[in-house]
Design an enzyme around this catalytic site. Structure first.
Site, PDB file in Angstrom:
ATOM      1  N   TYR A 141     131.123  71.646 -20.066  1.00  0.00           N
ATOM      2  CA  TYR A 141     130.168  71.940 -21.139  1.00  0.00           C
ATOM      3  C   TYR A 141     129.562  70.672 -21.741  1.00  0.00           C
ATOM      4  CZ  TYR A 141     131.919  76.779 -21.125  1.00  0.00           C
ATOM      5  OH  TYR A 141     132.271  78.060 -20.769  1.00  0.00           O
ATOM      6  N   LYS A 192     142.133  74.549 -11.066  1.00  0.00           N
ATOM      7  CA  LYS A 192     141.590  74.977  -9.766  1.00  0.00           C
ATOM      8  C   LYS A 192     141.783  73.786  -8.832  1.00  0.00           C
ATOM      9  CE  LYS A 192     139.376  78.026  -7.239  1.00  0.00           C
ATOM     10  NZ  LYS A 192     140.036  79.258  -6.767  1.00  0.00           N
ATOM     11  N   ASP A 224     141.856  81.678 -10.874  1.00  0.00           N
ATOM     12  CA  ASP A 224     141.561  83.036 -10.406  1.00  0.00           C
ATOM     13  C   ASP A 224     142.811  83.911 -10.476  1.00  0.00           C
ATOM     14  OD1 ASP A 224     142.398  81.170  -8.541  1.00  0.00           O
ATOM     15  OD2 ASP A 224     141.383  82.074  -6.839  1.00  0.00           O
ATOM     16  N   ASP A 248     137.544  79.156 -22.102  1.00  0.00           N
ATOM     17  CA  ASP A 248     136.532  80.021 -22.712  1.00  0.00           C
ATOM     18  C   ASP A 248     136.664  81.439 -22.153  1.00  0.00           C
ATOM     19  OD1 ASP A 248     134.303  80.901 -24.016  1.00  0.00           O
ATOM     20  OD2 ASP A 248     132.855  79.677 -22.922  1.00  0.00           O
ATOM     21  N   ASP A 252     138.865  84.964 -23.882  1.00  0.00           N
ATOM     22  CA  ASP A 252     138.186  86.239 -24.170  1.00  0.00           C
ATOM     23  C   ASP A 252     138.892  87.392 -23.453  1.00  0.00           C
ATOM     24  OD1 ASP A 252     136.306  85.185 -25.837  1.00  0.00           O
ATOM     25  OD2 ASP A 252     134.581  86.005 -24.767  1.00  0.00           O
TER      26      ASP A 252
END
Ligand code: NAD
Length: 357
Positions: A141, A192, A224, A248, A252
């Protein structure tokens, strides 16, 4: 000792929910003689409308001087067509980076009173209590270079950079190991590392830190798989630590395990424990101005502020107990409504928490 709390309502339902949290804070300030003083400021779309900037100098100045900040939410369709640099979200990102709020703590707790609100089976989620520690000021980001460029072929290409320095990984790792020490002593680092070099380094540093925290059991998981495990068997997790983008998304997802995003607080801290406290949800433009938003995530964020930035554990516990009490009384805003419960407005929920304090 006078301490200043900056209230930043922001956009959409922000002003409605922050008003309720502010009432609760005023009452707790009196009750526990905390010596808090309150200021307010503009951020996001509300600031753009008044000053043409999502983060006016006045707000940034007040934020730097404040001991802690309570923020509602920013953004909405009104500002969606503005150029990226002028969007409401830039106000939020600007606060996070200017104050170096690198550690985002997001608890996902399932209140027993709301077990039926989760979309998962009660036996999968009952008793759920996870803490997600998300790196907040680095990663993709914020990485440079970024943008949209034209290639020699004439085709446009969008690009971003995913980068973390060793020290950025180490400091978020420490926050997570320390959080695990205070909880169930289990830490899962999500990366990852089978594809991204930046997370190979992430994994290496987490392994390195393990030696400093021998009482914490460290494990690693690819993102994942973590997304899958969170809905398959979420109770296997105690503390999760991960980078900005994965955090992020996963936080959620974890939020939804608990039934309503309207219940979940968050804390963003820097190394001086100065912090910004906000609900996990956004500005909910679809219900803004209707008086139906759930203010509990913001009220619980205020409790986190008392605990993490102001060291007022008793006052924090008092607020959390009051929230639990209103749920016991069967009061529910629309987002957590269930059969037999009493539906209340944003203000009525705030008043009920005040009465329960
Ligand atoms: P959202 O969280 O605002 O809303 C998602 C859904 O949850 C909506 O149906 C909404 O009505 C509901 N909801 C959210 N908070 C609620 C509450 N307290 N009580 C009851 N229901 C609630 O996410 P979105 O729709 O993706 O985004 C809307 C705007 O918010 C966008 O402009 C987005 O950029 C912004 N946003 C801001 C933040 C932030 O300020 N931290 C975070 C996420 C999104």
């Amino acid at each position: 000792m006078s301490r200043t709390v900056l209230m930043l309502p922001g956009d959409g339902i922000g002003p409605e929910i922050v008003a309720e949290a502010e009432k609760v804070l005023h009452k707790i300030n009196e009750k526990f003689e905390l010596g808090l003083t309150f200021e307010s400021g503009l951020v996001g779309g509300a600031a753009i409308d008044e000053t043409d900037s999502p983060l006016p100098d006045d707000t940034l100045d007040k934020a730097r001087k404040a001991d802690a900040i309570v923020l509602g939410a920013v953004g909405g369709p009104k500002w969606d067509s503005l150029p990226m640099a002028k969007r409401p979200e830039k106000g939020l990102l600007g606060l996070r980076s200017s104050l170096e709020l690198f550690a985002n703590l997001r608890p996902a707790i399932l209140y027993p009173q709301l077990a039926s609100a989760s979309s998962l089976k009660p036996e999968v989620v009952s008793g759920l209590d996870i803490m997600i520690v998300r790196e907040l000021t680095g990663g993709i980001y914020f990485g440079q270079p970024r943008g949209v460029r034209e290639l020699e072929s004439g085709e446009r290409q969008g690009y971003n950079t995913y980068a973390y320095t060793e020290s950025e990984i180490r400091r978020i790792g420490r926050v997570a190991f320390e959080a695990a020490q205070q909880r169930g002593k289990k830490l899962c680092s999500v990366d990852k590392a089978n594809v991204l070099e930046v997370t190979v380094l992430w994994r290496e540093i987490m392994e390195d830190l393990r030696r400093e925290y021998p009482d914490v059991e460290l494990s690693h998981m690819y993102v994942d798989n973590a997304a899958m495990q969170l809905v398959r068997a979420p109770k296997q997790f105690d503390v999760i630590v991960t980078g900005n983008m994965f955090g992020d998304i996963l936080s959620d997802e974890a939020a939804m395990l608990t039934g309503s995003i309207g219940m979940l607080p968050s804390a963003s801290l820097n190394s001086e424990k100065q912090g910004m406290y906000e609900p996990c949800h956004g500005s909910a433009p679809d219900i803004a101005g209707q008086g139906v938003a759930n203010p509990l995530a913001t009220i619980l964020s205020a409790a986190m502020m008392l605990r993490y930035s102001l060291g007022e554990e008793k006052a924090a516990e008092n607020i959390e107990a009051a929230v639990s009490k209103v749920l016991d009384q069967g009061l529910r805003t629309a987002d957590i409504m269930s059969e037999g419960a009493k539906k209340v407005s944003t203000r009525e929920m705030g008043e009920a928490v005040l009465a329960a304090l």
